[in-house]
Design a protein around this motif. Structure first.
Motif, PDB file in Angstrom:
ATOM      1  N   ARG A  42       0.822  -1.221   0.000  1.00  0.00           N
ATOM      2  CA  ARG A  42       0.000   0.000   0.000  1.00  0.00           C
ATOM      3  C   ARG A  42       0.853   1.267   0.000  1.00  0.00           C
ATOM      4  NH1 ARG A  42      -3.636  -3.085   3.778  1.00  0.00           N
ATOM      5  NH2 ARG A  42      -5.436  -3.606   2.482  1.00  0.00           N
ATOM      6  N   LYS A  43       2.055   1.203   0.583  1.00  0.00           N
ATOM      7  CA  LYS A  43       2.943   2.371   0.558  1.00  0.00           C
ATOM      8  C   LYS A  43       3.329   2.726  -0.866  1.00  0.00           C
ATOM      9  CE  LYS A  43       4.872   1.521   5.124  1.00  0.00           C
ATOM     10  NZ  LYS A  43       6.024   0.986   5.853  1.00  0.00           N
ATOM     11  N   LYS A  44       3.517   1.715  -1.697  1.00  0.00           N
ATOM     12  CA  LYS A  44       3.926   1.938  -3.088  1.00  0.00           C
ATOM     13  C   LYS A  44       2.723   2.068  -4.020  1.00  0.00           C
ATOM     14  CE  LYS A  44       7.260   0.425  -6.468  1.00  0.00           C
ATOM     15  NZ  LYS A  44       8.348  -0.481  -6.762  1.00  0.00           N
ATOM     16  N   TYR A  45       1.627   1.386  -3.687  1.00  0.00           N
ATOM     17  CA  TYR A  45       0.425   1.374  -4.533  1.00  0.00           C
ATOM     18  C   TYR A  45      -0.783   1.778  -3.693  1.00  0.00           C
ATOM     19  CZ  TYR A  45       3.704  -1.584  -7.056  1.00  0.00           C
ATOM     20  OH  TYR A  45       4.820  -2.069  -7.665  1.00  0.00           O
ATOM     21  N   PRO A  46      -1.048   3.078  -3.547  1.00  0.00           N
ATOM     22  CA  PRO A  46      -2.147   3.537  -2.694  1.00  0.00           C
ATOM     23  C   PRO A  46      -3.526   3.000  -3.098  1.00  0.00           C
ATOM     24  CG  PRO A  46      -0.746   5.375  -3.349  1.00  0.00           C
ATOM     25  CD  PRO A  46      -0.295   4.179  -4.123  1.00  0.00           C
ATOM     26  N   ASP A  47      -3.717   2.637  -4.361  1.00  0.00           N
ATOM     27  CA  ASP A  47      -5.017   2.119  -4.801  1.00  0.00           C
ATOM     28  C   ASP A  47      -5.067   0.582  -4.790  1.00  0.00           C
ATOM     29  OD1 ASP A  47      -3.288   1.736  -6.935  1.00  0.00           O
ATOM     30  OD2 ASP A  47      -4.805   2.192  -8.452  1.00  0.00           O
ATOM     31  N   LEU A  48      -4.177  -0.026  -4.044  1.00  0.00           N
ATOM     32  CA  LEU A  48      -4.078  -1.479  -3.991  1.00  0.00           C
ATOM     33  C   LEU A  48      -5.396  -2.140  -3.599  1.00  0.00           C
ATOM     34  CD1 LEU A  48      -2.108  -3.927  -4.179  1.00  0.00           C
ATOM     35  CD2 LEU A  48      -1.833  -3.701  -1.712  1.00  0.00           C
ATOM     36  N   ASP A  49      -6.136  -1.558  -2.666  1.00  0.00           N
ATOM     37  CA  ASP A  49      -7.373  -2.172  -2.185  1.00  0.00           C
ATOM     38  C   ASP A  49      -8.392  -2.378  -3.299  1.00  0.00           C
ATOM     39  OD1 ASP A  49      -6.611  -2.491   0.488  1.00  0.00           O
ATOM     40  OD2 ASP A  49      -7.026  -0.391   0.888  1.00  0.00           O
ATOM     41  N   ARG A  50      -8.267  -1.624  -4.355  1.00  0.00           N
ATOM     42  CA  ARG A  50      -9.180  -1.743  -5.490  1.00  0.00           C
ATOM     43  C   ARG A  50      -9.034  -3.093  -6.192  1.00  0.00           C
ATOM     44  NH1 ARG A  50      -8.012  -0.811 -10.649  1.00  0.00           N
ATOM     45  NH2 ARG A  50      -6.029   0.138 -10.158  1.00  0.00           N
ATOM     46  N   VAL A  51      -7.854  -3.689  -6.140  1.00  0.00           N
ATOM     47  CA  VAL A  51      -7.611  -4.921  -6.886  1.00  0.00           C
ATOM     48  C   VAL A  51      -7.492  -6.165  -6.011  1.00  0.00           C
ATOM     49  CG1 VAL A  51      -6.510  -3.722  -8.801  1.00  0.00           C
ATOM     50  CG2 VAL A  51      -5.113  -4.538  -6.910  1.00  0.00           C
ATOM     51  N   ILE A  52      -7.680  -6.024  -4.720  1.00  0.00           N
ATOM     52  CA  ILE A  52      -7.495  -7.148  -3.788  1.00  0.00           C
ATOM     53  C   ILE A  52      -8.776  -7.964  -3.653  1.00  0.00           C
ATOM     54  CG2 ILE A  52      -7.162  -7.747  -1.359  1.00  0.00           C
ATOM     55  CD1 ILE A  52      -5.191  -5.523  -1.155  1.00  0.00           C
ATOM     56  N   ARG A  53      -8.596  -9.291  -3.723  1.00  0.00           N
ATOM     57  CA  ARG A  53      -9.642 -10.240  -3.363  1.00  0.00           C
ATOM     58  C   ARG A  53      -9.014 -11.169  -2.341  1.00  0.00           C
ATOM     59  NH1 ARG A  53      -9.478 -10.211  -8.697  1.00  0.00           N
ATOM     60  NH2 ARG A  53     -11.073  -9.057  -9.759  1.00  0.00           N
ATOM     61  N   GLU A  54      -9.515 -11.145  -1.135  1.00  0.00           N
ATOM     62  CA  GLU A  54      -8.881 -11.925  -0.075  1.00  0.00           C
ATOM     63  C   GLU A  54      -9.439 -13.335   0.008  1.00  0.00           C
ATOM     64  OE1 GLU A  54      -8.277 -10.092   3.696  1.00  0.00           O
ATOM     65  OE2 GLU A  54      -8.238  -8.099   2.805  1.00  0.00           O
ATOM     66  N   GLY A  55      -8.604 -14.250   0.473  1.00  0.00           N
ATOM     67  CA  GLY A  55      -8.998 -15.628   0.724  1.00  0.00           C
ATOM     68  C   GLY A  55      -8.537 -16.008   2.117  1.00  0.00           C
ATOM     69  N   SER A  56      -8.949 -17.160   2.582  1.00  0.00           N
ATOM     70  CA  SER A  56      -8.558 -17.590   3.920  1.00  0.00           C
ATOM     71  C   SER A  56      -7.769 -18.887   3.861  1.00  0.00           C
ATOM     72  CB  SER A  56      -9.800 -17.781   4.801  1.00  0.00           C
ATOM     73  OG  SER A  56     -10.528 -18.878   4.344  1.00  0.00           O
ATOM     74  N   ALA A  57      -7.052 -19.166   4.914  1.00  0.00           N
ATOM     75  CA  ALA A  57      -6.219 -20.365   4.963  1.00  0.00           C
ATOM     76  C   ALA A  57      -7.049 -21.643   4.851  1.00  0.00           C
ATOM     77  CB  ALA A  57      -5.398 -20.375   6.249  1.00  0.00           C
ATOM     78  N   SER A  58      -8.284 -21.615   5.305  1.00  0.00           N
ATOM     79  CA  SER A  58      -9.117 -22.822   5.280  1.00  0.00           C
ATOM     80  C   SER A  58      -9.468 -23.254   3.863  1.00  0.00           C
ATOM     81  CB  SER A  58     -10.388 -22.596   6.106  1.00  0.00           C
ATOM     82  OG  SER A  58     -11.171 -21.593   5.498  1.00  0.00           O
ATOM     83  N   GLU A  59      -9.311 -22.388   2.891  1.00  0.00           N
ATOM     84  CA  GLU A  59      -9.631 -22.735   1.505  1.00  0.00           C
ATOM     85  C   GLU A  59      -8.559 -23.612   0.877  1.00  0.00           C
ATOM     86  OE1 GLU A  59     -12.129 -18.736   0.427  1.00  0.00           O
ATOM     87  OE2 GLU A  59      -9.948 -18.741   0.269  1.00  0.00           O
ATOM     88  N   MET A  60      -7.346 -23.484   1.320  1.00  0.00           N
ATOM     89  CA  MET A  60      -6.194 -24.303   0.955  1.00  0.00           C
ATOM     90  C   MET A  60      -6.044 -24.565  -0.537  1.00  0.00           C
ATOM     91  SD  MET A  60      -4.424 -25.446   3.688  1.00  0.00           S
ATOM     92  CE  MET A  60      -4.611 -25.812   5.394  1.00  0.00           C
ATOM     93  N   LEU A  61      -5.557 -25.742  -0.857  1.00  0.00           N
ATOM     94  CA  LEU A  61      -5.105 -26.082  -2.203  1.00  0.00           C
ATOM     95  C   LEU A  61      -6.194 -25.987  -3.272  1.00  0.00           C
ATOM     96  CD1 LEU A  61      -2.317 -26.841  -3.157  1.00  0.00           C
ATOM     97  CD2 LEU A  61      -2.899 -29.228  -2.846  1.00  0.00           C
ATOM     98  N   ALA A  62      -7.399 -26.430  -2.987  1.00  0.00           N
ATOM     99  CA  ALA A  62      -8.473 -26.381  -3.993  1.00  0.00           C
ATOM    100  C   ALA A  62      -8.737 -24.955  -4.433  1.00  0.00           C
ATOM    101  CB  ALA A  62      -9.742 -27.016  -3.445  1.00  0.00           C
TER     102      ALA A  62
END
Length: 195
Positions: free
Chosen positions: A68-88
């Motif tokens: 975010r320090k280098k790319y202030p608009d980073l949140d616009r392109v982020i899709r988060e996942g969780s560890a429980s989703e794993m390999l699949a």
């Protein structure tokens, strides 16, 4: 005609690395951690590449703060996942990236022991996940970088999941073949079948 690359710049070192590679980057201080994050920076700067971030929450938040320090608009392109989703879900993310036209996928995984427990059932599942990531890397135009915090990860994880499941390693400021790469027998059979 769109020509797909067979290598991408690593960013952690000056090296280029072949798509399909699964490598380990051990870090023990902030400068080494930030060098690992440069791997994703190169993908963010290239619209034909796709970045995937996976790992324990504390490290992922630190990665995002650096970006975010280098790319202030980073949140616009982020899709988060969780560890429980794993390999699949990692494979689903790779397949989605290819469908969207990604020429290369940069996957950055973080393993350390923060306040949250290890994903899944602990050490054995991390080793299984790493062996599975090696196989996934052979099927997609990707480079998988796993960053291990040597200050918090157990010796068993460093040896069996870190050294044992990654064919390449960042050693200091250089990329090198990992002489200790030795996936489990089941993973070896699947690996040979995937080639």
């Amino acid at each position: 005609m769109n020509i797909l690359p067979d290598k991408i710049a690593l960013g952690i070192t000056e090296d280029e690395v072949a798509l399909g590679s699964h490598l380990i980057h051990f870090w023990q201080n902030e400068e080494e951690f930030e060098r690992g994050v440069r791997f994703l920076e190169l993908g963010i700067e290239n619209e034909s590449q796709y970045c995937v971030l996976f790992g324990h929450e504390e490290a992922n938040q630190e990665v995002l703060e650096i970006l975010r320090k280098k790319y202030p608009d980073l949140d616009r392109v982020i899709r988060e996942g969780s560890a429980s989703e794993m390999l699949a879900n990692i494979e689903a993310a790779f397949a989605a990236a290819v469908r969207k036209g990604a020429t290369a996928i940069r996957y950055l995984g973080n393993l350390g022991v923060g306040q949250a427990p290890l994903p899944g059932r602990g050490t054995d599942e991390v080793i299984q996940l790493e062996n599975g990531a090696t196989l996934l890397g052979r099927r997609y135009p990707c480079v998988i970088v796993c960053m291990y915090d040597v200050n918090t990860v157990s010796g068993r994880l460093l040896l069996n999941a870190g050294f044992g499941t990654h064919d390449l390693a960042v050693w200091g400021h250089a990329l090198t073949q990992n002489a200790y790469f030795a996936p489990h027998e089941e993973a070896k059979r699947k690996y040979r079948a995937a080639l």
